[in-house]
Write a protein that holds these residues in place. Structure first.
Motif, PDB file in Angstrom:
ATOM      1  N   ILE A 192       0.804  -1.228   0.000  1.00 47.07           N
ATOM      2  CA  ILE A 192       0.000   0.000   0.000  1.00 47.07           C
ATOM      3  C   ILE A 192       0.838   1.279   0.000  1.00 47.07           C
ATOM      4  CG2 ILE A 192      -1.652   1.322   1.384  1.00 47.07           C
ATOM      5  CD1 ILE A 192      -2.856  -1.405   2.198  1.00 47.07           C
ATOM      6  N   VAL A 193       1.951   1.296   0.734  1.00 51.02           N
ATOM      7  CA  VAL A 193       2.739   2.522   0.895  1.00 51.02           C
ATOM      8  C   VAL A 193       3.190   3.125  -0.437  1.00 51.02           C
ATOM      9  CG1 VAL A 193       4.918   3.443   1.807  1.00 51.02           C
ATOM     10  CG2 VAL A 193       3.388   2.144   3.284  1.00 51.02           C
ATOM     11  N   PRO A 194       3.760   2.345  -1.361  1.00 52.00           N
ATOM     12  CA  PRO A 194       4.174   2.967  -2.631  1.00 52.00           C
ATOM     13  C   PRO A 194       3.006   3.576  -3.413  1.00 52.00           C
ATOM     14  CG  PRO A 194       5.182   0.810  -2.400  1.00 52.00           C
ATOM     15  CD  PRO A 194       4.184   0.952  -1.293  1.00 52.00           C
ATOM     16  N   GLN A 229       2.513   7.605  -4.173  1.00 55.99           N
ATOM     17  CA  GLN A 229       2.343   8.100  -5.537  1.00 55.99           C
ATOM     18  C   GLN A 229       1.060   8.909  -5.649  1.00 55.99           C
ATOM     19  OE1 GLN A 229       2.763   5.089  -8.497  1.00 55.99           O
ATOM     20  NE2 GLN A 229       2.799   6.539 -10.168  1.00 55.99           N
ATOM     21  N   TYR A 230      -0.006   8.447  -5.028  1.00 55.39           N
ATOM     22  CA  TYR A 230      -1.294   9.132  -5.106  1.00 55.39           C
ATOM     23  C   TYR A 230      -1.283  10.442  -4.319  1.00 55.39           C
ATOM     24  CZ  TYR A 230      -6.285   9.990  -4.652  1.00 55.39           C
ATOM     25  OH  TYR A 230      -7.526  10.567  -4.671  1.00 55.39           O
ATOM     26  N   ILE A 231      -0.772  10.409  -3.092  1.00 52.92           N
ATOM     27  CA  ILE A 231      -0.826  11.582  -2.210  1.00 52.92           C
ATOM     28  C   ILE A 231       0.240  12.615  -2.552  1.00 52.92           C
ATOM     29  CG2 ILE A 231      -0.551  12.349   0.190  1.00 52.92           C
ATOM     30  CD1 ILE A 231      -1.761   9.611   0.997  1.00 52.92           C
ATOM     31  N   GLY A 262       2.680  12.303  -5.154  1.00 50.24           N
ATOM     32  CA  GLY A 262       3.232  12.260  -6.496  1.00 50.24           C
ATOM     33  C   GLY A 262       4.606  11.632  -6.577  1.00 50.24           C
ATOM     34  N   VAL A 263       4.960  10.801  -5.590  1.00 46.26           N
ATOM     35  CA  VAL A 263       6.270  10.140  -5.572  1.00 46.26           C
ATOM     36  C   VAL A 263       6.233   8.949  -6.519  1.00 46.26           C
ATOM     37  CG1 VAL A 263       7.914   8.854  -4.156  1.00 46.26           C
ATOM     38  CG2 VAL A 263       6.719  10.828  -3.207  1.00 46.26           C
ATOM     39  N   ASP A 264       7.158   8.926  -7.465  1.00 50.10           N
ATOM     40  CA  ASP A 264       7.276   7.794  -8.379  1.00 50.10           C
ATOM     41  C   ASP A 264       8.346   6.866  -7.826  1.00 50.10           C
ATOM     42  OD1 ASP A 264       7.285   6.015 -10.455  1.00 50.10           O
ATOM     43  OD2 ASP A 264       8.210   7.398 -11.895  1.00 50.10           O
ATOM     44  N   TRP A 265       7.935   5.809  -7.127  1.00 46.64           N
ATOM     45  CA  TRP A 265       8.877   4.923  -6.450  1.00 46.64           C
ATOM     46  C   TRP A 265       9.807   4.219  -7.427  1.00 46.64           C
ATOM     47  CZ3 TRP A 265       8.745  -0.258  -7.515  1.00 46.64           C
ATOM     48  CH2 TRP A 265       7.583  -0.752  -8.075  1.00 46.64           C
TER      49      TRP A 265
END
Length: 72
Positions: A27-29, A33-35, A37-40
């Motif tokens: 869930i974390v990645p 990304q959703y909250i 905008g981090v592209d893991w």
């Protein structure tokens, strides 16, 4: 054990730690990304991410002593 003895208290979340860790790893990645905008995938390739999840699973199964979702 005699009737006057009590069983030792179960550890908190015993039997659920593996599920919690795996759920967090899933869930974390997506949440980041959703909250935020981090592209893991810029930090970890998908194949390495799969290796991390697998290693975490193996590690948890080695140190846990109860079946998944069973408290005792």
């Amino acid at each position: 054990m005699s009737p006057t003895e009590t069983a030792p208290a179960a550890a908190p979340l015993k039997g659920y730690r593996t599920l919690i860790v795996n759920g967090a790893l899933a869930i974390v990645p997506v949440a980041l990304q959703y909250i935020a905008g981090v592209d893991w995938t810029q930090f970890v390739s998908p194949s390495i991410a799969l290796t991390i999840v697998g290693a975490a699973n193996l590690g948890l199964r080695l140190i846990t002593s109860t079946p998944v979702a069973k408290s005792a």
